[in-house]
Scaffold this active site. Sequence first.
Site, PDB file in Angstrom:
ATOM      1  N   ILE A 173       0.819  -0.969   0.017  1.00 50.18           N
ATOM      2  CA  ILE A 173      -0.035  -0.125   0.095  1.00 50.18           C
ATOM      3  C   ILE A 173       0.917   1.366   0.011  1.00 50.18           C
ATOM      4  O   ILE A 173       0.297   2.331  -0.207  1.00 50.18           O
ATOM      5  CB  ILE A 173      -0.843   0.042   1.362  1.00 50.18           C
ATOM      6  CG1 ILE A 173      -0.143  -0.098   2.682  1.00 50.18           C
ATOM      7  CG2 ILE A 173      -1.790  -1.124   1.084  1.00 50.18           C
ATOM      8  CD1 ILE A 173      -1.004  -0.206   3.833  1.00 50.18           C
ATOM      9  N   LYS A 233       5.518  -2.568   7.853  1.00 49.16           N
ATOM     10  CA  LYS A 233       6.585  -1.873   7.254  1.00 49.16           C
ATOM     11  C   LYS A 233       7.898  -2.594   7.404  1.00 49.16           C
ATOM     12  O   LYS A 233       8.177  -3.118   8.342  1.00 49.16           O
ATOM     13  CB  LYS A 233       6.895  -0.559   8.163  1.00 49.16           C
ATOM     14  CG  LYS A 233       7.853   0.262   7.545  1.00 49.16           C
ATOM     15  CD  LYS A 233       7.850   1.806   8.503  1.00 49.16           C
ATOM     16  CE  LYS A 233       8.992   2.846   7.925  1.00 49.16           C
ATOM     17  NZ  LYS A 233       8.931   3.945   8.802  1.00 49.16           N
ATOM     18  N   ASP A 276       8.299  15.946  13.432  1.00 46.75           N
ATOM     19  CA  ASP A 276       7.655  15.927  12.277  1.00 46.75           C
ATOM     20  C   ASP A 276       6.195  15.813  12.229  1.00 46.75           C
ATOM     21  O   ASP A 276       5.714  15.106  11.596  1.00 46.75           O
ATOM     22  CB  ASP A 276       8.295  14.889  11.447  1.00 46.75           C
ATOM     23  CG  ASP A 276       8.154  15.251   9.975  1.00 46.75           C
ATOM     24  OD1 ASP A 276       7.800  15.913   9.533  1.00 46.75           O
ATOM     25  OD2 ASP A 276       8.349  13.804   9.336  1.00 46.75           O
TER      26      ASP A 276
END
Length: 1004
Positions: free
Chosen positions: A640, A666, A759
């Site tokens: 994905i 991941k 972030d």
Amino acid sequence: MAPARARLSPALWVVTAAAAATCVSAGRGEVNLLDTSTIHGDWGWLTYPAHGWDSINEVDESFRPIHTYQVCNVMSPNQNNWLRTNWVPRDGARRVYAEIKFTLRDCNSIPGVLGTCKETFNLHYLESDRDLGASTQESQFLKIDTIAADESFTGADLGVRRLKLNTEVRGVGPLSKRGFYLAFQDIGACLAILSLRIYYKKCPAMVRNLAAFSEAVTGADSSSLVEVRGQCVRHSEERDTPKMYCSAEGEWLVPIGKCVCSAGYEERRDACMACELGFYKSAPGDQLCARCPPHSHSATPAAQTCRCDLSYYRAALDPPSAACTRPPSAPVNLISSVNGTSVTLEWAPPLDPGGRSDITYNAVCRRCPWALSHCEACGSGTRFVPQQTSLAQASLLVANLLAHMNYSFWIEAVNGVSNLSPEPRSAAVVNITTNQAAPSQVVVIRQERAGQTSVSLLWQEPEQPNGIILEYEIKYYEKDKEMQSYSTLKAVTTRATVSGLKPGTRYVFQVRARTSAGCGRFSQAMEVETGKPRPRYDTRTIVWICLTLITGLVVLLLLLICKKRHCGYSKAFQDSDEEKMHYQNGQAPPPVFLPLNHPPGKFPETQFSAEPHTYEEPGRAGRSFTREIEASRIHIEKIIGSGESGEVCYGRLQVPGQRDVPVAIKALKAGYTERQRQDFLSEAAIMGQFDHPNIIRLEGVVTRGRLAMIVTEYMENGSLDAFLRTHDGQFTIVQLVGMLRGVGAGMRYLSDLGYIHRDLAARNVLVDGRLVCKVSDFGLSRALEDDPEAAYTTAGGKIPIRWTAPEAIAFRTFSSASDVWSFGVVMWEVLAYGERPYWNMTNQDVISSVEEGYRLPAPMGCPRALHQLMLDCWHKDRAQRPRFAHVVSVLDALVHSPESLRATATVSRCPPPAFARSCFDLRAGGSGNGDLTVGDWLDSIRMGRYRDHFAAGGYSSLGMVLRMNAQDVRALGITLMGHQKKILGSIQTMRAQLSSTQGPRRHL
């Protein structure tokens, strides 16, 4: 007496029409129940009354007999003449059709019959289970239809013998009894029935998708579909139940399901034919027969597998499509290297692997005390390193052999079919003779004495010295530092003292013996800690301490003086209330944690790093904070997402005793560097410490397999920015505030733990199926990989400029306050439905504009309270920015008071120079028109494509544009929501500019 009837001569009626009324065979899918064109002579129908219908027998011009029924009582009124067919069995049909061929006289061509002549007749039917004979009554019949002629003939047509034939078809049904009658009712017409065909329709038998469908009679009405189930043809089987539907027109419709040929058969011309010799098919399906793999054959047709040729085999796990293989030949180039009572064997792979790649090796050891012809097994004391059987590499160490003994070693190469072959295995053989043995291991070692800088050891002689011991070797090193350095000491007795050690340090000691045959193995490790040092202070030490104290006092005094003189910030130093996190050597700094017990409203003076980079091995950090998952429990279904160093996949995690859990995986790409692996495992270790409903949940990690993987919960709706762009304008303000509240709660949790994200952006927030937002991406890598423009490169690393606080950009120093700034940008992204912050400005323009005081304007329809909270988050002085606890409390209050969200924010000042192309100084022209045109304005906001739309709508000046609202913009045919917002936002800016007529312009 009945009135005189106007009757035409039969010859005039039927001679010419006969040719047109000749029989036409039933069409495809039609079954005739009655066809009068095939009947020779009288049809035998019943007429009533007697003076009504007449049966006429004539011949045509070819002298063929013709039979018709005629009636022409047009002179008398109130005609009621019936003509009934014989009983017709319906033959299982539920709906039949009557095809009538007839001629009819035009009443206008007959003089004196204006009030009594008709040009129509009625068609009736009656159902019964048996032939009723002549006992039928008019009242029993049901009317089907009144039939009129499309064409009627006149007296002129009779003169030239040209009659006009009519053909009409009527449906009759639904029928339920065994048979029926048809009846024609004349009410005063002049007509002749030339033929009648009664038939029903059926769908013909056929083969479709290897399923045979038998004939099927159509349904009872014109719209019904009759379901018919097919039967698989010979040598086939159902894949899905084959069905088709027979329509009322006799056509097959809507094929569903199919059959496939069985194993050993393939489809040819709607049939399943056996595979030919030399071909096979192992499973049912649509595929054709395949040629036998190499070294195999099929002995009979319809083979499901191919048999292996002589001396070739197929392993149990090999698919039928795999070639047959054979055992490998013997290894080659077998060499031995004897070292005392051990031998190292090395060899090369066999020249013939047998067609397989799964080759392993077995070693057979034989001890030959007298001669090579009298050998025996080596016994259990012999040690094989790494193992004796199923060796993957072509080398082996054999130890614990007897000294001065003959040995024979056989090395076999085996593969997946070696056990299937009855033939002896091929092997390479080498014979060796051992030398004198080295001494055995020193077993007993103990500490005799331990001082501050020395340790005395005592040990026993090896149980098997195998000769005269020449000396002992003592190996020692600091604990956990063997790979860095170690030292050795020689001794000739079983006692030694090691000196020169560090006080208060734990050391590891090992001992081994040496003879003329070589060194034995080191003993088991023994740990000893040296004594702690006693404090001693000589004059020199005291002097140094005093100098250090004086220097510290001087530095402290200088700092106090500097503070009183208001020493400013420099790019090298910052306030001491926050830890400085500088980028060094082009690498991003590790995440920072605050102490767990500090007050939530304040930053501690010192921040502690409690993250994986503090470990020498990131793997140890991962084991401390994460759960190891077996790779076999993870099933990856699709990719994905993808980045430079890894891929994100969707999959399922098998949980014992529960349903599979959808997860996101991941995984690092092949060929990753050690640095990438450390960063990867560090991110997992960070995530493993968090437990909050608005923080992405870590399920576990996979570090023991070929690929390293991080397994997290799966978020169905993906990243927040992409999700909002996809659903632009579809949420209420309260829903958007609820999403922001979730992000704020997650950041409050991180802030309370002392964690600085660095972030935070909408792209790093994930949304699940219940619209719960969760903070993710703790590696500071996504934006830099996906969008190079989103990062500003300095000598110290990369920073996501559009989301980063100005002090973090200028000094590369991050804090919880810089995360608050980023949260304000996330608020703007959410209210703007994923629009890019600062639009198309360059990074340098963004930095300059923010330094000059510019802040992002309120998005279209943004409540004033939310925009004010954004501005609070963007306060230049980070000490004045709200804490996340305050941000969450404000959002909670807004959710519980929706009325406070009704007042929308307005833009009251023009943006900075970087936005000059989208902001006009309308006050210079007074009226707002000036020399600027509507086209100039559209070009400035990059909406020039709509010039014609505005011109067609009559908007010729900016003054007219300023009076537009959202409905006016949509009325111009501008359908894209983003373009509507951009145009309305610019109009709002120009209105605000006109309203600001006092003082110079200032930036928000």
